[in-house]
Write a protein that holds these residues in place. Structure first.
Motif: not given
Length: 358
Positions: A199-206, A243-244
């Motif tokens: 998940t963190q490879a393709y999205a940021s988690i805030v 990122k994708m």
């Protein structure tokens, strides 16, 4: 005096058998077949008369795709024809760019040479005495495959002159076609939250999020991996097309989504919202006209719980998709609502977005 045909016939048989016996008695067994009369043994590459297509259904040769290493491994072989004594031999291998250049003159603009610095073949193959042949791997490095999206790359693997026997000139080259877009099959992007790293490879988690896997003691329903808030505070997951592109190099923009979440049978938009950005994540707007399907799951004994499916197209030029799990303080709901179980994202250059009935 009348002739006895039976006696004459047996007499002829006796003479013929005696002649054959005399002939065999004067000939060594090994000399019954003259080796010089046999076809000369030749060395060849298996399936030389067929183009191997990646992807494709090939009668000779196979391949495998290592997604993590971004490499294709093509399995080929070298053999020897003829019925002579099977002696040891070696044969050199190489990439023949001249053959590729000649092919491209007739194939058209949709075909390009596979860069030779991204191809690995053994320099030499050794076939031992008594062996009919050996197999070998052609390694294709796909780290620059995004430069050739929509094109078919061509390579030719050549045999050189063997150390023993002669080379079959018409069976010394194997042609391989490779199409990256067809290999991937225009997939959608799917995150099933089986790995925080993915998940963190393709999205940021805030915010603070937890990942629970099937089999974990805290995964009470144990029906799927999922992402959830670790407290009342909101969590924002933002997928970025840039990122994708590391996974889907031809993705030029996001075109739609399908989100699956488990939550109480309430208004899902009181627990989460979906946003998008067309300015590289500088500003976000709410997605309007989201189609919501709610599927009850009484088999879990939770009649007040629902599988929600949220779907909608995204505006042209969308670069980011945001999913916000809203702050639940003061709502009376457990802090971990809702449970995000699957996100499927459609993009330009891949499978077109369309509504899918759950």
């Amino acid at each position: 005096m009348p002739t006895n045909h039976l006696v004459m016939k047996n007499f002829v048989k006796i003479i013929c058998f005696a002649g054959l016996s005399l002939s065999l008695a004067c000939t060594k067994t090994a000399e019954i077949v003259n080796p010089k009369m046999l076809p000369a043994p030749q060395v060849y590459i298996t399936g030389a008369n067929e183009i191997l297509k990646v992807p494709g259904a090939n009668t000779v040769g196979s391949y495998s795709f290592d997604k993590e290493a971004m490499k294709i491994y093509v399995d080929l072989g070298v053999g020897r024809s003829g019925a002579s004594k099977r002696e040891a031999f070696s044969v050199p291998l190489s990439i023949n760019m001249d053959t590729v250049s000649r092919l491209l003159q007739t194939l058209g603009d949709d075909y390009l040479p596979f860069p030779d610095d991204l191809i690995r073949v053994p320099k030499k193959l050794d076939v031992g005495a008594g062996e009919d042949g050996v197999s070998f791997l052609v390694e294709l490095d796909l780290t620059r495959a995004d430069e050739y999206v929509g094109k078919t790359l061509v390579l030719a693997v050549d045999l050189g002159n063997p150390s023993n026997y002669s080379l079959n000139a018409s069976g010394s080259t194997k042609i391989i076609y490779f199409n990256y877009l067809e290999l991937l099959g225009l997939p959608t992007f799917v995150d099933e939250f089986s790995s925080r790293d993915f998940t963190q490879a393709y999205a940021s988690i805030v915010g603070t999020a937890s990942f629970e896997k099937v089999g974990d003691p805290q995964n009470y329903y144990n029906d799927a991996d999922r992402l959830l808030r670790s407290s009342d505070d909101a969590v924002h997951i933002v997928y970025d097309v840039a990122k994708m592109e590391n996974l889907l190099p031809f993705a030029s923009g996001l075109s739609g989504f399908k989100i699956n979440a488990l939550a109480p049978d309430l208004n899902i938009f009181s627990m989460m919202k979906v946003t998008y950005s067309t300015d590289n994540g500088q500003t976000f707007s709410d997605v309007n006209d989201i189609i919501v399907d709610a599927v009850n799951i009484p088999e879990l004994g939770l009649n007040s719980w629902v599988d929600f499916y949220l779907q909608a197209p995204l505006p042209e030029g969308t670069t980011h998709l945001g999913i916000e799990l809203l702050n639940q303080a003061g709502t009376g709901l457990p802090p971990w609502n809702p449970l995000l179980r699957r996100v499927e994202i459609f993009y330009n250059g891949g499978t077109p977005y369309s509504y899918q009935q759950p």
